[in-house]
Design a protein around this motif. Structure first.
Motif, PDB file in Angstrom:
ATOM      1  N   ILE A  17      10.568 133.591  21.307  1.00 18.83           N
ATOM      2  CA  ILE A  17      10.685 133.696  22.773  1.00 18.83           C
ATOM      3  C   ILE A  17       9.134 133.930  23.133  1.00 18.83           C
ATOM      4  CG2 ILE A  17      12.899 134.129  22.961  1.00 18.83           C
ATOM      5  CD1 ILE A  17      12.017 137.118  23.858  1.00 18.83           C
ATOM      6  N   ALA A  73      12.122 124.967  20.847  1.00 15.97           N
ATOM      7  CA  ALA A  73      11.757 126.544  20.700  1.00 15.97           C
ATOM      8  C   ALA A  73      12.605 127.380  21.723  1.00 15.97           C
ATOM      9  CB  ALA A  73      10.288 126.474  21.259  1.00 15.97           C
ATOM     10  N   GLY A  74      12.274 128.828  21.463  1.00 15.75           N
ATOM     11  CA  GLY A  74      12.771 129.774  22.455  1.00 15.75           C
ATOM     12  C   GLY A  74      12.373 129.668  23.741  1.00 15.75           C
ATOM     13  N   ASP A  75      12.806 130.650  24.446  1.00 14.25           N
ATOM     14  CA  ASP A  75      12.660 130.864  25.979  1.00 14.25           C
ATOM     15  C   ASP A  75      11.150 130.924  26.361  1.00 14.25           C
ATOM     16  OD1 ASP A  75      15.379 131.026  26.042  1.00 14.25           O
ATOM     17  OD2 ASP A  75      15.514 132.966  26.360  1.00 14.25           O
ATOM     18  N   PHE A  77       8.497 129.013  26.889  1.00 14.98           N
ATOM     19  CA  PHE A  77       7.513 128.295  26.165  1.00 14.98           C
ATOM     20  C   PHE A  77       6.306 128.148  26.719  1.00 14.98           C
ATOM     21  CE2 PHE A  77       5.328 124.978  23.596  1.00 14.98           C
ATOM     22  CZ  PHE A  77       5.362 125.419  22.345  1.00 14.98           C
ATOM     23  N   SER A 100      13.273 123.538  25.236  1.00 15.23           N
ATOM     24  CA  SER A 100      13.463 124.726  25.433  1.00 15.23           C
ATOM     25  C   SER A 100      14.568 125.114  26.646  1.00 15.23           C
ATOM     26  CB  SER A 100      12.281 125.509  25.498  1.00 15.23           C
ATOM     27  OG  SER A 100      12.324 127.079  25.740  1.00 15.23           O
ATOM     28  N   THR A 101      14.773 126.541  26.727  1.00 12.52           N
ATOM     29  CA  THR A 101      15.656 126.950  28.130  1.00 12.52           C
ATOM     30  C   THR A 101      14.610 126.896  29.214  1.00 12.52           C
ATOM     31  OG1 THR A 101      15.360 129.225  27.625  1.00 12.52           O
ATOM     32  CG2 THR A 101      17.319 127.925  26.781  1.00 12.52           C
ATOM     33  N   ARG A 120      14.038 120.876  29.559  1.00  9.98           N
ATOM     34  CA  ARG A 120      14.764 122.009  29.680  1.00  9.98           C
ATOM     35  C   ARG A 120      16.174 122.029  29.447  1.00  9.98           C
ATOM     36  NH1 ARG A 120      11.968 122.681  35.119  1.00  9.98           N
ATOM     37  NH2 ARG A 120      10.564 124.253  35.084  1.00  9.98           N
ATOM     38  N   LEU A 126      20.930 124.642  23.410  1.00  9.65           N
ATOM     39  CA  LEU A 126      19.539 124.781  22.569  1.00  9.65           C
ATOM     40  C   LEU A 126      19.882 125.208  21.310  1.00  9.65           C
ATOM     41  CD1 LEU A 126      16.547 124.922  22.691  1.00  9.65           C
ATOM     42  CD2 LEU A 126      16.774 127.430  22.992  1.00  9.65           C
TER      43      LEU A 126
END
Length: 201
Positions: A17, A73-75, A77, A100-101, A120, A126
């Motif tokens: 993240i 990828a994680g939150d 980005f 990513s989120t 997103r 995810l």
């Protein structure tokens, strides 16, 4: 700018993240204003050891992911500074899509202006895509911008939303300047009409 329609490529999992722009492209690489040649500095502090050798544990150094064109990828980005070198480095390395989120706003906008599709998705979706990305050589995803769909190796699909104007820019391969140039004939016609109507102006 290269058009983005449909692409199939290896997806590299980066389950961290708050990957900020300094992690994406360290400050040492910001001396240039050229958009090319920055791929070598992508994630440099994670990709390389202090002696310049490759870090074998970093995902893009693993044989299955060396030619990844998608990052999952994680939150959050792309947070941190607004450096446009970050999307330049991703693109120069060969990354055309980041999933990513959530993304930092400036980075998100810069991606569209440089031909990268930032997508997103929900936390649940995810997690599914991380499962796909962790398959090594079989970690191939198909990203269909027209259909707004990500398809996994087993045929499962994840739908994503995108602003229609941003979608059209990527499908047409146009940045903001390109969009303006498309309207150049109308602008010139307007200027001529205005000049004829107001020669004193």
């Amino acid at each position: 700018m290269e058009k983005f329609t449909t692409m199939t490529g290896v997806a590299a999992p980066l389950p961290l993240i708050n990957i900020d722009t300094d992690m994406i492209i360290p400050k040492d690489y910001l001396k240039t204003i050229k958009r090319t040649g920055l791929g070598k500095g992508l994630f440099a502090e994670m990709r390389f050891n202090e002696d310049g050798s490759e870090n074998p544990d970093f995902v893009l150094n693993k044989p299955a992911y060396r030619h990844a064109s998608i990052i999952v990828a994680g939150d959050n980005f792309g947070c941190g500074s607004s450096r446009e070198h970050a999307p330049w480095a991703l693109l120069d390395y060969g990354i055309r899509c980041v999933i990513s989120t959530s993304f930092a706003d400036i980075f998100y906008n810069n991606c569209f202006n440089n031909g990268i599709l930032p997508i997103r998705v929900s936390k649940e979706d995810l997690d599914k895509l991380f499962d796909d990305a962790n398959r090594g050589e079989n970690a191939r995803l198909t990203v269909d911008l027209e259909a707004q769909e990500i398809r996994g190796p087993d045929g499962g699909a994840v739908h994503f939303d995108i602003d229609p104007a941003r979608k059209e820019k990527l499908l047409s391969g146009l940045d903001d300047i390109g969009l303006t140039l498309v309207k150049a004939p109308r602008i010139e016609a307007y200027e001529k009409t205005t000049e004829a109507a107001r020669p004193w102006a």
